[in-house]
Scaffold this active site. Structure first.
Site, mmCIF file in Angstrom:
data_model
loop_
_atom_site.group_PDB
_atom_site.id
_atom_site.type_symbol
_atom_site.label_atom_id
_atom_site.label_comp_id
_atom_site.label_asym_id
_atom_site.label_seq_id
_atom_site.Cartn_x
_atom_site.Cartn_y
_atom_site.Cartn_z
ATOM 1 N N ASP A 1 -33.497 -28.716 -33.623
ATOM 2 C CA ASP A 1 -33.051 -29.541 -34.082
ATOM 3 C C ASP A 1 -31.853 -30.167 -33.699
ATOM 4 O O ASP A 1 -30.829 -30.260 -33.171
ATOM 5 C CB ASP A 1 -31.458 -28.273 -34.826
ATOM 6 N N ASP B 1 -28.654 -30.436 -28.004
ATOM 7 C CA ASP B 1 -27.708 -30.170 -28.831
ATOM 8 C C ASP B 1 -25.966 -29.627 -28.365
ATOM 9 O O ASP B 1 -25.819 -30.496 -28.322
ATOM 10 C CB ASP B 1 -27.847 -31.313 -29.783
ATOM 11 N N ASP C 1 -34.282 -26.957 -26.912
ATOM 12 C CA ASP C 1 -34.066 -27.303 -28.495
ATOM 13 C C ASP C 1 -34.758 -27.993 -29.688
ATOM 14 O O ASP C 1 -35.338 -28.808 -29.535
ATOM 15 C CB ASP C 1 -32.517 -27.073 -28.685
#
Length: 221
Positions: free
Chosen positions: A9, A182, A7
């Site tokens: 961000d 996250d 991922d």
């Protein structure tokens, strides 16, 4: 050669590039500051809560692209990456990327932020393969629509499977695969890789990771 999927961000960078792009546009009066900031914050809170309406969000994200020609958009984007993204690239994340590259793994980013925003960020990180929502471009103008399935939630897994069936991805499989994220929004993909890694995880993902004994990394400064 294992897939090392990331991922973007809050995983490789210490911010949300989509939300930060919207804030950059508002701060520089490229869009109506009050209206855009309100909508930008609204969708970001939806995302954090796991309640994002992906179609409404993408309509909003792509609408800005329709207002300007490509040279103007690219100039805005260059300033955005230099001012807002370069300072928040996580050194520890770059070390993780380097370790997978040294191991001979195949590096890939899968993100729900539109391709236009993240392309130069992923290139800056030295990763060539990107799966992201693709804004439709006709005659060098963005139309405001998305081509294909948005890579969000279950859509990340769907887009990855489409890639694995493509000419480029057909020689790969999920054996030994890694996914770093996250967000609890990424649980559909985290649940199918061999090595799920929760990076700077939100509370829900941290709870799931601890329960399932996944690796957890806190790599913010």
């Amino acid at each position: 050669m294992a897939l090392a999927i990331f991922d973007l961000d809050e995983t490789l960078i210490a911010s949300d590039s989509d939300h930060e792009w919207g804030q950059f546009l508002a701060d520089n009066n490229i869009v109506d500051p009050e209206v855009h900031k309100e909508k930008n914050d609204y969708f970001y809170q939806q995302y954090l809560a796991g309640e994002l309406n992906i179609d409404e969000y993408l309509d909003f994200a792509c609408s800005v692209l329709t207002r300007f020609d490509l040279p103007t958009l690219h100039e805005y984007r260059r300033a955005f990456v230099a001012e807002r993204i370069e300072p928040v690239i996580l050194p520890a994340a770059e070390e993780i990327i380097a370790s997978h590259r040294k191991a001979g793994d195949f590096l890939m980013v899968i993100t729900s932020t539109i391709q236009f925003v993240v392309e130069p960020i992923v290139a800056r990180l030295g990763i060539e393969t990107l799966i992201a929502p693709v804004p439709e471009l006709i005659d060098d103008r963005y139309t405001g629509r998305i081509v294909g399935t948005p890579s969000f939630g279950e859509g990340k897994l769907l887009r990855l499977n489409e890639w694995l069936q493509s000419d480029v991805g057909a020689s790969f499989n999920m054996e030994g695969s890694f996914f770093y994220s996250d967000s609890h929004n990424d649980l559909p993909l985290l649940n199918v890789v061999d090595h799920p890694v929760a990076v700077n995880p939100d509370d829900k993902l941290r709870s799931v990771a601890n329960e399932k004994q996944w690796k957890v990394l806190d790599i913010r400064d």
